[in-house]
Design an enzyme around this catalytic site. Structure first.
Site, short mmCIF file in Angstrom:
data_model
loop_
_atom_site.label_atom_id
_atom_site.label_comp_id
_atom_site.label_asym_id
_atom_site.label_seq_id
_atom_site.Cartn_x
_atom_site.Cartn_y
_atom_site.Cartn_z
N GLU A 93 -29.11 6.70 -24.21
CA GLU A 93 -28.40 7.76 -23.47
C GLU A 93 -29.40 8.78 -22.93
O GLU A 93 -30.34 9.19 -23.60
CB GLU A 93 -27.41 8.49 -24.38
CG GLU A 93 -26.70 9.64 -23.65
CD GLU A 93 -25.71 10.38 -24.51
OE1 GLU A 93 -24.60 9.85 -24.70
OE2 GLU A 93 -26.04 11.50 -24.99
N PHE A 95 -29.46 12.52 -20.26
CA PHE A 95 -28.64 13.54 -19.62
C PHE A 95 -29.41 14.14 -18.46
O PHE A 95 -30.65 14.14 -18.45
CB PHE A 95 -28.22 14.62 -20.62
CG PHE A 95 -29.37 15.39 -21.24
CD1 PHE A 95 -29.95 16.47 -20.59
CD2 PHE A 95 -29.85 15.03 -22.49
CE1 PHE A 95 -31.00 17.17 -21.16
CE2 PHE A 95 -30.90 15.72 -23.07
CZ PHE A 95 -31.48 16.80 -22.41
N LYS A 245 -6.23 4.36 -26.64
CA LYS A 245 -7.22 4.23 -25.57
C LYS A 245 -7.54 2.76 -25.29
O LYS A 245 -7.67 2.35 -24.13
CB LYS A 245 -8.50 5.00 -25.94
CG LYS A 245 -8.33 6.51 -25.89
CD LYS A 245 -9.64 7.26 -26.08
CE LYS A 245 -10.09 7.31 -27.52
NZ LYS A 245 -11.29 8.18 -27.70
#
Length: 583
Positions: A93, A95, A245
């Site tokens: 990940e 950002f 979900k």
């Protein structure tokens, strides 16, 4: 090590006019970022108006996972029964950085880390879409030039349904085929999350909307919380929402980080018991510093075994040793989960840093576990990883300068920003910023009553304001809107001077004392690993009125050792001193 009231910009005094502080300064920063984004997107074809029909990746992430499972003769989308996992996949990940230089260096970092052959990377999304352009630029660059599939975050926070549709259309046009659908956290300055009046109430509604509006174009991931969402009613209730979900159309789950492998084992077991059979990828975060570890685990209510906390506390003043312990902890968790077959791979929350993740992957290779070949590279016919975009997948020729493009020394090394001494660190680092800039920690001064009790209910004079800042310096107030931690030990050496400055209307938010050759292992001034030496010039950053700025400039003109740089919200600057201000 994040040190409130301490920064390593070494050469100047910053003064900002208090009455002009708010949004214009941030707008100036965004303008600089826009310049970078425009530069990058013009090359990577990721502007909102790009509507070519050539931006198609070869395979959605869920399809890649299913392909891996089929090659291992595992049952479809259903999580395999506990059994050793051989050659697991992993992902990273990132950002969007806060600065133009940070964004440039993140591209370099992704370019290096692609050689580790991650299954995919994911890129976060700022609340209200505030980082949309940066997120799309990073996603397109990673796909087009690094050959990486991208999982793009998308949150409900601050967005109407039409804004979400627009963001998804932009993602589609940029070649993105994978979305991590999230409700999101409360925006900065908000004490609690609230839906947009024309938006979505939760991630389930977002998932359903994506499926209804875009069909199967996007693979959809959702978040899982092995220890329960911090605003939830416990894991069992969270599983009800997670099942909703999945039933709405999500393909797989990526979990919040944890530091006890048993927590994930129990979570997967509970998921299977309620009929959640899709892949569940554990989120792993390497420990980068002791203070950030403590703050994040407290905020996220993360369970930390006593043995781990004891091991970290014993080396908390040695940044290098903390990172090494963090690598060992992550390796132990990964090994157990893979050895026992509770996952096919792991997802690393990098915090835009590189070295710890590399060390984890390398160590997974060297320890001889069932996860051998964790970081091995696949054999490729070409010296670059093929683009995931349809128009570049068959590319067999690149300009000779592709492999020899100019790079600074800092951009070539993986660990130049591993030890961000100071409150924010180096603005050129992709990891530059406060911990609250990430989605793992939200800084708050509490509710309205808490803020009134801490900062004063009704200031009636400038002296009342000055007193708040002075009380923070003296430890009477633990936090300020600009300072997420109490004053750090090194600032105690200049505490009385700082308090006096504040009482006179020089409202300090950042400072450091002079240090000349102190060992890096020093418990007060040291940072990084052992064997180094620390040097820093005395520095203070503060808000000032125009009158106090005039007095400061006059005084600096009589002192050759003092440099001043000041700026207001209109972009007007004032400089004084031989060095003419700073960076």
């Amino acid at each position: 090590s994040s040190r409130t009231h301490s920064l390593t910009s070494l050469t100047l005094t910053h003064c900002l006019l208090l009455r002009h502080l708010p949004l214009d300064i941030n707008q100036g920063r965004l303008t600089a970022l826009d310049h970078t984004i425009q530069k990058k997107t013009s090359v990577a074809h990721t502007t909102r108006h790009t509507t070519t029909n050539t931006s198609h990746i070869k395979m959605k992430i869920i399809e890649k996972i299913l392909k891996i499972r089929s090659e291992r003769a595992l049952p479809g989308a259903v999580e395999p029964p506990p059994a050793p996992t051989v050659q697991p996949y992993f992902s990273f990940e990132f950002f969007p950085p806060k600065t133009e230089a940070g964004l440039d260096n993140l591209y370099e970092r992704i370019d290096r880390m692609k050689d580790l052959e991650p299954l995919f990377i994911d890129v976060t999304w700022g609340a209200g879409g505030r980082t949309e352009r940066e997120t799309l630029s990073i996603a397109s660059y990673a796909q087009q030039y690094c050959g990486l599939d991208v999982l793009m975050h998308l949150t409900c926070t601050g967005l109407s349904k039409e804004a979400v549709r627009s963001a998804l259309e932009a993602a589609r046009d940029a070649g993105v085929h994978n979305i991590l659908a999230l409700r999101g956290d409360a925006g900065k300055g908000q004490s609690a999350w609230a839906p947009h009046p024309q938006g979505f109430k939760n991630a389930t509604e977002l998932v359903r909307f994506i499926r209804e509006e875009f069909g199967d174009h996007f693979g959809i991931a959702v978040a899982g919380h092995p220890e329960g969402h911090i605003e939830g009613e416990g894991v069992d209730k969270d599983l009800v929402f997670l099942k909703e979900k999945i039933d709405a159309g999500a393909d797989f789950v990526v979990t919040q980080f944890f530091y006890d492998a048993s927590v994930f084992v129990d979570y997967v077991t509970k998921c299977r018991s309620v009929g959640i059979t899709c892949p569940i990828i554990p989120g792993i975060m390497a420990i980068q510093s002791y203070p950030s570890f403590v703050r994040m685990t407290r905020f996220c209510k993360t369970k930390v075994q006593a043995s781990i906390m004891s091991a970290l506390e014993s080396v908390k003043d040695d940044d290098e040793a903390v990172k090494t312990k963090g690598v060992d902890i992550a390796v132990d968790m990964c090994q157990r989960l893979l050895r026992e077959g509770y996952c096919d791979g792991v997802h690393f929350y990098t915090l835009n840093l590189e070295r710890s993740v590399r060390r984890i992957l390398e160590k997974m290779d060297t320890v001889g576990s069932s996860a051998a070949s964790f970081s091995s590279k696949t054999q490729r016919k070409l010296p670059w990883r093929p683009s995931t975009l349809e128009t570049r997948k068959k590319e067999e020729v690149r300009p000779i300068n592709w492999a020899n493009r100019p790079k600074s020394y800092m951009k070539r090394t993986e660990d130049w920003d591993e030890f961000p001494n100071g409150r924010w660190g180096d603005s050129r680092s992709p990891a530059f910023g406060e911990l609250s800039d990430s989605h793992f920690y939200r800084f708050t001064l509490g509710n309205t009553d808490d803020r009134k009790a801490m900062l004063g209910e009704n200031p009636t004079s400038l002296d009342d304001i000055y007193g708040v800042f002075s009380d923070y310096i003296l430890g009477k107030i633990p936090l300020l809107p600009w300072c997420e931690q109490s004053l750090q030990p090194e600032s105690f050496t200049i505490q009385s001077e700082l308090a006096a400055l504040n009482r006179k209307g020089f409202l300090t938010i950042n400072s450091q004392p002079a240090v000349n050759g102190v060992e890096s292992s020093d418990k007060v001034f040291g940072w990084g690993g052992k064997g180094g030496y620390c040097y820093q010039k005395a520095y203070v950053e503060c808000f000032v009125s125009p009158e106090n700025l005039r007095r400061l400039m006059e005084g600096a003109g009589r002192r050759n050792s003092l440099n001043v740089y000041a700026c207001n919200a209109r972009g007007e600057e004032a400089r004084c001193g031989e060095e003419g201000g700073g960076v």
